[in-house]
Design a protein around this motif. Structure first.
Motif, PDB file in Angstrom:
ATOM      1  N   ALA A  40       1.270  -1.094  -0.052  1.00  0.00           N
ATOM      2  CA  ALA A  40       0.094   0.647   0.118  1.00  0.00           C
ATOM      3  C   ALA A  40       0.557   1.396   0.261  1.00  0.00           C
ATOM      4  N   THR A  41       1.967   1.580   1.218  1.00  0.00           N
ATOM      5  CA  THR A  41       3.119   2.066   0.651  1.00  0.00           C
ATOM      6  C   THR A  41       3.551   2.919  -0.675  1.00  0.00           C
ATOM      7  N   ALA A  42       4.387   1.731  -0.864  1.00  0.00           N
ATOM      8  CA  ALA A  42       4.682   1.772  -2.629  1.00  0.00           C
ATOM      9  C   ALA A  42       3.703   2.235  -3.965  1.00  0.00           C
ATOM     10  N   HIS A  43       2.402   1.654  -3.618  1.00  0.00           N
ATOM     11  CA  HIS A  43       1.486   2.184  -4.335  1.00  0.00           C
ATOM     12  C   HIS A  43       1.161   3.280  -4.218  1.00  0.00           C
ATOM     13  N   ALA A  44       1.438   3.860  -3.154  1.00  0.00           N
ATOM     14  CA  ALA A  44       1.032   5.508  -3.509  1.00  0.00           C
ATOM     15  C   ALA A  44       2.424   5.685  -3.245  1.00  0.00           C
ATOM     16  N   ALA A  45       3.294   5.443  -3.862  1.00  0.00           N
ATOM     17  CA  ALA A  45       4.712   6.382  -4.010  1.00  0.00           C
ATOM     18  C   ALA A  45       4.289   6.528  -5.377  1.00  0.00           C
ATOM     19  N   ILE A  46       3.448   6.184  -6.414  1.00  0.00           N
ATOM     20  CA  ILE A  46       3.660   6.954  -7.838  1.00  0.00           C
ATOM     21  C   ILE A  46       3.072   7.972  -7.831  1.00  0.00           C
ATOM     22  N   LEU A  47       1.405   8.075  -6.812  1.00  0.00           N
ATOM     23  CA  LEU A  47       1.181   9.666  -6.355  1.00  0.00           C
ATOM     24  C   LEU A  47       2.344  10.597  -6.259  1.00  0.00           C
ATOM     25  N   GLY A  48       3.031  10.239  -5.902  1.00  0.00           N
ATOM     26  CA  GLY A  48       4.774  10.951  -4.804  1.00  0.00           C
ATOM     27  C   GLY A  48       5.010  11.460  -6.154  1.00  0.00           C
ATOM     28  N   VAL A  49       5.213  10.738  -7.645  1.00  0.00           N
ATOM     29  CA  VAL A  49       6.101  10.448  -8.581  1.00  0.00           C
ATOM     30  C   VAL A  49       5.540  11.542  -9.211  1.00  0.00           C
ATOM     31  N   LEU A  55       6.070  19.009  -9.658  1.00  0.00           N
ATOM     32  CA  LEU A  55       6.653  20.444  -9.243  1.00  0.00           C
ATOM     33  C   LEU A  55       7.980  20.663  -9.541  1.00  0.00           C
ATOM     34  N   SER A  56       9.071  19.877  -9.995  1.00  0.00           N
ATOM     35  CA  SER A  56      10.520  20.074 -10.944  1.00  0.00           C
ATOM     36  C   SER A  56      11.184  20.021  -9.617  1.00  0.00           C
ATOM     37  N   LEU A  57      10.235  18.269  -8.586  1.00  0.00           N
ATOM     38  CA  LEU A  57      10.761  17.895  -7.276  1.00  0.00           C
ATOM     39  C   LEU A  57      11.736  17.004  -7.697  1.00  0.00           C
ATOM     40  N   PRO A  58      12.594  16.486  -6.726  1.00  0.00           N
ATOM     41  CA  PRO A  58      13.408  15.056  -7.442  1.00  0.00           C
ATOM     42  C   PRO A  58      12.632  14.228  -7.051  1.00  0.00           C
ATOM     43  N   VAL A  59      12.128  13.151  -7.603  1.00  0.00           N
ATOM     44  CA  VAL A  59      11.144  12.363  -7.909  1.00  0.00           C
ATOM     45  C   VAL A  59      11.410  11.523  -6.147  1.00  0.00           C
ATOM     46  N   THR A  60      12.516  11.218  -5.239  1.00  0.00           N
ATOM     47  CA  THR A  60      12.305  10.496  -3.997  1.00  0.00           C
ATOM     48  C   THR A  60      11.675  11.736  -2.930  1.00  0.00           C
ATOM     49  N   VAL A  61      11.924  13.057  -3.269  1.00  0.00           N
ATOM     50  CA  VAL A  61      11.189  13.994  -2.154  1.00  0.00           C
ATOM     51  C   VAL A  61       9.125  13.739  -2.045  1.00  0.00           C
ATOM     52  N   GLY A  62       9.448  13.476  -3.779  1.00  0.00           N
ATOM     53  CA  GLY A  62       7.307  13.385  -4.014  1.00  0.00           C
ATOM     54  C   GLY A  62       7.164  11.835  -3.384  1.00  0.00           C
ATOM     55  N   ALA A  63       8.036  11.057  -3.640  1.00  0.00           N
ATOM     56  CA  ALA A  63       7.308  10.200  -3.065  1.00  0.00           C
ATOM     57  C   ALA A  63       7.434   9.536  -1.748  1.00  0.00           C
ATOM     58  N   ALA A 177       9.914   4.236   8.636  1.00  0.00           N
ATOM     59  CA  ALA A 177      10.904   4.209   8.654  1.00  0.00           C
ATOM     60  C   ALA A 177      10.722   3.217   7.429  1.00  0.00           C
ATOM     61  N   LEU A 178       9.715   2.313   6.602  1.00  0.00           N
ATOM     62  CA  LEU A 178       9.017   1.535   5.223  1.00  0.00           C
ATOM     63  C   LEU A 178       9.103   2.799   4.298  1.00  0.00           C
ATOM     64  N   ALA A 179       8.262   4.125   4.309  1.00  0.00           N
ATOM     65  CA  ALA A 179       8.275   5.098   3.937  1.00  0.00           C
ATOM     66  C   ALA A 179       9.124   5.427   3.636  1.00  0.00           C
ATOM     67  N   VAL A 180      10.530   5.410   4.621  1.00  0.00           N
ATOM     68  CA  VAL A 180      11.501   5.577   3.516  1.00  0.00           C
ATOM     69  C   VAL A 180      12.260   4.776   2.534  1.00  0.00           C
ATOM     70  N   VAL A 181      12.223   3.466   3.185  1.00  0.00           N
ATOM     71  CA  VAL A 181      12.935   2.579   2.196  1.00  0.00           C
ATOM     72  C   VAL A 181      12.044   2.572   1.048  1.00  0.00           C
ATOM     73  N   VAL A 182      10.841   2.360   0.836  1.00  0.00           N
ATOM     74  CA  VAL A 182       9.989   2.102  -0.590  1.00  0.00           C
ATOM     75  C   VAL A 182      10.141   3.922  -1.118  1.00  0.00           C
ATOM     76  N   ALA A 183      11.053   5.318  -1.254  1.00  0.00           N
ATOM     77  CA  ALA A 183      11.393   5.941  -1.525  1.00  0.00           C
ATOM     78  C   ALA A 183      12.428   6.067  -2.274  1.00  0.00           C
ATOM     79  N   VAL A 184      14.180   5.345  -1.539  1.00  0.00           N
ATOM     80  CA  VAL A 184      14.476   5.138  -2.338  1.00  0.00           C
ATOM     81  C   VAL A 184      15.058   3.392  -2.770  1.00  0.00           C
ATOM     82  N   ALA A 185      14.386   2.586  -2.465  1.00  0.00           N
ATOM     83  CA  ALA A 185      13.364   1.696  -3.885  1.00  0.00           C
ATOM     84  C   ALA A 185      12.946   2.017  -4.736  1.00  0.00           C
ATOM     85  N   ILE A 186      12.589   3.581  -4.951  1.00  0.00           N
ATOM     86  CA  ILE A 186      11.510   3.050  -6.621  1.00  0.00           C
ATOM     87  C   ILE A 186      12.839   3.203  -7.755  1.00  0.00           C
TER      88      ILE A 186
END
Length: 265
Positions: A40-49, A55-63, A177-186
């Motif tokens: 669920a956390t990982a799937h949400a990260a695509i919205l962050g992408v 917004l021209s931000l680094p993908v990791t930040v939004g994810a 911690a899970l959110a951080v792993v998801v963001a860096v693992a994209i």
């Protein structure tokens, strides 16, 4: 030419970084029966992408931002009495669908959805590598610092209270911690496969370990082996790298399971 100029070296280091960070967290995912939480956390990260691109931000930040919001939303829903699997299912699929739709509306940016969904480890840059390892080391430091509290809260909330720990606070630590792993693992395995890297190595390590600490270490070893083996297989057979890494982890899970059954037969 420096050591990190070789794209295979960068890819290998990225895979190892994600495996190392995912291992201890994956153990808590297994112990707490939160297999769908990582998805669920990982799937949400695509919205962050999508937000990052718009917004021209680094993908990791939004994810990371959206993954944190999703993780806390799921926690709140479960606290209010909604069945956890129901909340996860609704939020995961909704977030993934909204993210894919949002990406399609981003103007002036050519988006390779496959790279975000399944990873593109061979395209990891030195900057990506720095982000991955900073995230991995931060997660290891956080989990190491809160290990006893997290373990006690996982074993029994009542025992945690008696020991002076706040189970909800420890749950928030795990969530972050899970959110951080998801963001860096994209960039490495993509949003659709990070859940597998969180789950499979710890599940494979479980029959071999006699202590929680041993399980976390073995999960890391299995995750690293899967990352390197999958990378080699992708290079040798021209297969997708992220799925190859997960396939390698699955084969290790099956192999360890078979060997364990034969020993106890």
């Amino acid at each position: 030419m420096t050591f990190l100029d070789d794209f295979l070296i960068r890819a290998a280091l990225a895979g190892v970084g994600v495996a190392v960070a995912a291992a201890p967290l994956g153990c808590f995912v297994v112990w707490r029966r939160m297999a769908y939480f990582g998805d669920a956390t990982a799937h949400a990260a695509i919205l962050g992408v999508a937000l990052s691109l718009a917004l021209s931000l680094p993908v990791t930040v939004g994810a990371l931002a959206v993954a944190v919001i999703m993780a806390f939303a799921v926690t709140q829903l479960s606290d209010r009495g909604m069945a956890l699997d129901t909340g996860l299912g609704v939020l995961a699929h909704s977030a993934l669908a909204l993210g894919l739709v949002a990406v399609s509306f981003v103007q002036g940016v050519r988006v390779d959805l496959g790279a975000y969904l399944f990873g593109d480890i061979l395209a990891v840059t030195k900057a990506d590598l720095v982000v991955i390892w900073i995230g991995a080391l931060a997660v290891l430091a956080l989990v190491g610092w809160r290990w006893s509290a997290l373990l006690t809260a996982t074993l029994s909330p009542d025992l945690a209270h008696a020991s002076g720990f706040n189970p909800k606070r420890e749950g928030m630590v795990l969530t972050l911690a899970l959110a951080v792993v998801v963001a860096v693992a994209i960039k490495v395995v993509g949003v659709l496969l990070i859940g597998a890297m969180l789950l499979i190595p710890p599940a494979a390590a479980r029959p071999l370990a006699r202590t929680p600490e041993a399980m976390a270490v073995l999960a890391g070893v299995i995750g690293i082996t899967a990352a390197i083996t999958g990378l080699w297989a992708a290079f040798a057979f021209d297969s997708p790298t992220g799925p190859s890494m997960v396939s390698a982890a699955a084969l290790l899970f099956v192999g360890i399971g078979v060997i364990t059954r034969l020993k106890h037969a």
